[in-house]
Scaffold this active site. Structure first.
Site, mmCIF file in Angstrom:
data_model
loop_
_atom_site.group_PDB
_atom_site.id
_atom_site.type_symbol
_atom_site.label_atom_id
_atom_site.label_comp_id
_atom_site.label_asym_id
_atom_site.label_seq_id
_atom_site.Cartn_x
_atom_site.Cartn_y
_atom_site.Cartn_z
ATOM 1 N N LYS A 14 35.670 68.062 2.518
ATOM 2 C CA LYS A 14 36.545 67.715 1.389
ATOM 3 C C LYS A 14 38.006 67.615 1.841
ATOM 4 O O LYS A 14 38.704 66.663 1.519
ATOM 5 C CB LYS A 14 36.430 68.758 0.263
ATOM 6 C CG LYS A 14 35.020 68.954 -0.271
ATOM 7 C CD LYS A 14 34.971 69.951 -1.405
ATOM 8 C CE LYS A 14 35.327 71.373 -1.019
ATOM 9 N NZ LYS A 14 34.374 72.027 -0.099
ATOM 10 N N ARG A 89 35.416 74.119 -10.067
ATOM 11 C CA ARG A 89 34.295 74.732 -9.353
ATOM 12 C C ARG A 89 33.347 75.449 -10.293
ATOM 13 O O ARG A 89 32.363 76.025 -9.847
ATOM 14 C CB ARG A 89 34.852 75.761 -8.377
ATOM 15 C CG ARG A 89 34.797 75.314 -6.940
ATOM 16 C CD ARG A 89 35.569 76.348 -6.145
ATOM 17 N NE ARG A 89 35.095 76.434 -4.818
ATOM 18 C CZ ARG A 89 35.806 76.033 -3.765
ATOM 19 N NH1 ARG A 89 36.983 75.495 -3.909
ATOM 20 N NH2 ARG A 89 35.324 76.174 -2.560
ATOM 21 N N ARG A 128 35.129 76.124 13.292
ATOM 22 C CA ARG A 128 36.528 76.186 12.835
ATOM 23 C C ARG A 128 37.057 77.618 12.908
ATOM 24 O O ARG A 128 38.159 77.840 13.400
ATOM 25 C CB ARG A 128 36.633 75.661 11.407
ATOM 26 C CG ARG A 128 38.062 75.715 10.854
ATOM 27 C CD ARG A 128 38.172 75.131 9.482
ATOM 28 N NE ARG A 128 37.383 75.892 8.525
ATOM 29 C CZ ARG A 128 37.288 75.573 7.243
ATOM 30 N NH1 ARG A 128 37.898 74.522 6.782
ATOM 31 N NH2 ARG A 128 36.561 76.307 6.413
ATOM 32 N N ARG A 130 37.902 79.993 10.299
ATOM 33 C CA ARG A 130 38.894 80.512 9.349
ATOM 34 C C ARG A 130 38.461 81.931 8.951
ATOM 35 O O ARG A 130 37.320 82.320 9.235
ATOM 36 C CB ARG A 130 38.890 79.572 8.127
ATOM 37 C CG ARG A 130 40.140 79.603 7.283
ATOM 38 C CD ARG A 130 40.125 78.484 6.250
ATOM 39 N NE ARG A 130 39.109 78.684 5.231
ATOM 40 C CZ ARG A 130 38.749 77.762 4.343
ATOM 41 N NH1 ARG A 130 39.328 76.579 4.358
ATOM 42 N NH2 ARG A 130 37.829 78.006 3.446
ATOM 43 N N ARG A 141 29.045 81.485 0.347
ATOM 44 C CA ARG A 141 29.807 80.351 -0.228
ATOM 45 C C ARG A 141 28.859 79.213 -0.589
ATOM 46 O O ARG A 141 29.026 78.551 -1.616
ATOM 47 C CB ARG A 141 30.883 79.884 0.764
ATOM 48 C CG ARG A 141 32.109 80.802 0.774
ATOM 49 C CD ARG A 141 32.899 80.710 2.073
ATOM 50 N NE ARG A 141 33.473 79.416 2.353
ATOM 51 C CZ ARG A 141 33.883 79.040 3.572
ATOM 52 N NH1 ARG A 141 33.770 79.859 4.601
ATOM 53 N NH2 ARG A 141 34.392 77.842 3.763
HETATM 54 P P1 AP5 Z 1 36.863 70.599 5.867
HETATM 55 O O1 AP5 Z 1 37.363 69.228 5.682
HETATM 56 O O2 AP5 Z 1 37.862 71.719 5.877
HETATM 57 O O3 AP5 Z 1 35.729 70.905 4.790
HETATM 58 P P2 AP5 Z 1 35.898 71.430 3.331
HETATM 59 O O4 AP5 Z 1 34.785 70.833 2.544
HETATM 60 O O5 AP5 Z 1 37.285 71.231 2.829
HETATM 61 O O6 AP5 Z 1 35.582 72.969 3.628
HETATM 62 P P3 AP5 Z 1 36.291 74.298 3.205
HETATM 63 O O7 AP5 Z 1 35.672 75.366 4.047
HETATM 64 O O8 AP5 Z 1 37.767 74.194 3.226
HETATM 65 O O9 AP5 Z 1 35.763 74.378 1.726
HETATM 66 P P4 AP5 Z 1 35.586 75.570 0.825
HETATM 67 O O10 AP5 Z 1 35.193 74.909 -0.420
HETATM 68 O O11 AP5 Z 1 34.669 76.639 1.299
HETATM 69 O O12 AP5 Z 1 37.010 76.255 0.919
HETATM 70 P P5 AP5 Z 1 38.250 76.289 -0.057
HETATM 71 O O13 AP5 Z 1 39.436 76.433 0.772
HETATM 72 O O14 AP5 Z 1 38.191 75.206 -1.054
HETATM 73 O O15 AP5 Z 1 35.985 70.632 7.187
HETATM 74 C C1 AP5 Z 1 35.428 71.821 7.694
HETATM 75 C C2 AP5 Z 1 35.393 71.731 9.222
HETATM 76 O O16 AP5 Z 1 34.525 70.687 9.601
HETATM 77 C C3 AP5 Z 1 36.759 71.413 9.855
HETATM 78 O O17 AP5 Z 1 36.894 72.098 11.052
HETATM 79 C C4 AP5 Z 1 36.698 69.882 10.093
HETATM 80 O O18 AP5 Z 1 37.506 69.481 11.160
HETATM 81 C C5 AP5 Z 1 35.212 69.680 10.369
HETATM 82 N N1 AP5 Z 1 34.737 68.368 9.925
HETATM 83 C C6 AP5 Z 1 34.990 67.756 8.736
HETATM 84 N N2 AP5 Z 1 34.369 66.561 8.676
HETATM 85 C C7 AP5 Z 1 33.699 66.434 9.841
HETATM 86 C C8 AP5 Z 1 32.842 65.406 10.392
HETATM 87 N N3 AP5 Z 1 32.571 64.282 9.707
HETATM 88 N N4 AP5 Z 1 32.317 65.603 11.606
HETATM 89 C C9 AP5 Z 1 32.593 66.743 12.322
HETATM 90 N N5 AP5 Z 1 33.383 67.733 11.864
HETATM 91 C C10 AP5 Z 1 33.926 67.592 10.642
HETATM 92 O O19 AP5 Z 1 37.971 77.645 -0.859
HETATM 93 C C11 AP5 Z 1 38.001 78.889 -0.201
HETATM 94 C C12 AP5 Z 1 37.837 80.009 -1.228
HETATM 95 O O20 AP5 Z 1 38.909 79.964 -2.172
HETATM 96 C C13 AP5 Z 1 36.565 79.941 -2.081
HETATM 97 O O21 AP5 Z 1 35.458 80.517 -1.445
HETATM 98 C C14 AP5 Z 1 37.018 80.720 -3.335
HETATM 99 O O22 AP5 Z 1 36.989 82.097 -3.100
HETATM 100 C C15 AP5 Z 1 38.477 80.312 -3.476
HETATM 101 N N6 AP5 Z 1 38.660 79.143 -4.364
HETATM 102 C C16 AP5 Z 1 39.156 77.914 -4.033
HETATM 103 N N7 AP5 Z 1 39.182 77.104 -5.097
HETATM 104 C C17 AP5 Z 1 38.686 77.818 -6.135
HETATM 105 C C18 AP5 Z 1 38.414 77.514 -7.496
HETATM 106 N N8 AP5 Z 1 38.658 76.292 -8.010
HETATM 107 N N9 AP5 Z 1 37.892 78.490 -8.266
HETATM 108 C C19 AP5 Z 1 37.635 79.734 -7.790
HETATM 109 N N10 AP5 Z 1 37.859 80.082 -6.508
HETATM 110 C C20 AP5 Z 1 38.363 79.138 -5.683
#
Ligand code: AP5
Length: 190
Positions: A14, A89, A128, A130, A141
């Site tokens: 995403k 979400r 990655r 994190r 997750r």
């Molecule tokens: P990346 O692009 O970062 O993927 P992503 O889908 O954005 O993954 P995230 O881990 O950031 O999503 P998430 O939903 O768990 O985390 P968020 O920060 O939203 O890519 C991931 C990796 O893969 C990178 O290293 C990238 O380079 C690689 N990659 C990408 N595309 C690729 C490809 N085609 N080929 C190879 N490699 C590739 O949320 C974190 C936490 O915050 C949640 O768990 C929750 O606790 C909280 N939170 C956030 N939003 C809310 C909400 N709305 N409500 C409640 N809690 C929330």
């Protein structure tokens, strides 16, 4: 004005794809996860509360995230549109977003349903590294996504154009598929 929502499991790409879209369509990239991490870094009360949930891979309570989003979406850089990465979400967040947008006289133009296998997702996230990218938290997750966030797609099913994209191949290859669909919507909508 072009308003897009990404719905997809953790690690599906995403954030990576949002960066391409932000650049090509000149719209704001709003990533609630990034905003929450910034709050943790800054030591705010929101950050302190959010951390306890994020460390376990659980969702931060709706009320906190909705208030944060409501404030963010009204900023000047959203005038041309926005790309929501990680929001809504839960069903509650989706319903509240509808109310927020109605007040602002805006609507969602497209929802991108992006997906990949758990195997691919886990591999990408472990690579990655994190704070919440350890195997136990990643699995939770994914579970939380399946139970609480995936159903949000049903909320949009009959209201908004849904673009279904498999996130396999290089980021550029995935983006080419997304761009093709977004251009059709954008050109038809204008
Ligand atoms: P990346 O692009 O970062 O993927 P992503 O889908 O954005 O993954 P995230 O881990 O950031 O999503 P998430 O939903 O768990 O985390 P968020 O920060 O939203 O890519 C991931 C990796 O893969 C990178 O290293 C990238 O380079 C690689 N990659 C990408 N595309 C690729 C490809 N085609 N080929 C190879 N490699 C590739 O949320 C974190 C936490 O915050 C949640 O768990 C929750 O606790 C909280 N939170 C956030 N939003 C809310 C909400 N709305 N409500 C409640 N809690 C929330």
């Amino acid at each position: 004005m072009f308003n897009i929502i990404f719905i997809g499991a953790p690690g599906v790409g995403k954030g990576t794809q949002s960066a391409f879209i932000e650049k090509d369509y000149s719209i704001a990239h709003i990533a609630t996860g990034d905003m929450l991490r910034k709050n943790i870094e800054d030591g705010t009360n929101l950050g302190k509360t959010a951390k306890s949930y994020m460390d376990k891979g659980e969702l931060v309570p709706d009320s906190l995230v909705i208030d944060m989003l409501n404030e963010r979406i009204q900023k000047d850089d959203c005038k041309n549109g926005f790309m929501l990465d990680g929001f809504p979400r839960t069903m509650e967040q989706a319903k509240e977003l509808d109310k927020i947008l109605a007040k602002l006289n805006r609507k969602i133009d497209a929802v991108i349903d992006i997906y990949a296998s758990d195997e691919i997702i886990i591999k990408r996230l472990l690579n990655r590294g994190r704070a919440d990218d350890n195997e136990e938290t990643i699995k939770n997750r994914i579970k939380v996504f399946e139970s609480q966030s995936k159903p949000v797609l049903d909320f949009y099913k009959d209201k908004v154009k849904i673009i279904k994209i498999e996130s396999v191949g290089t980021p550029e290859e995935v983006y080419a598929k997304i761009k093709k669909e977004l251009d059709i919507i954008k050109n038809n909508g204008l």
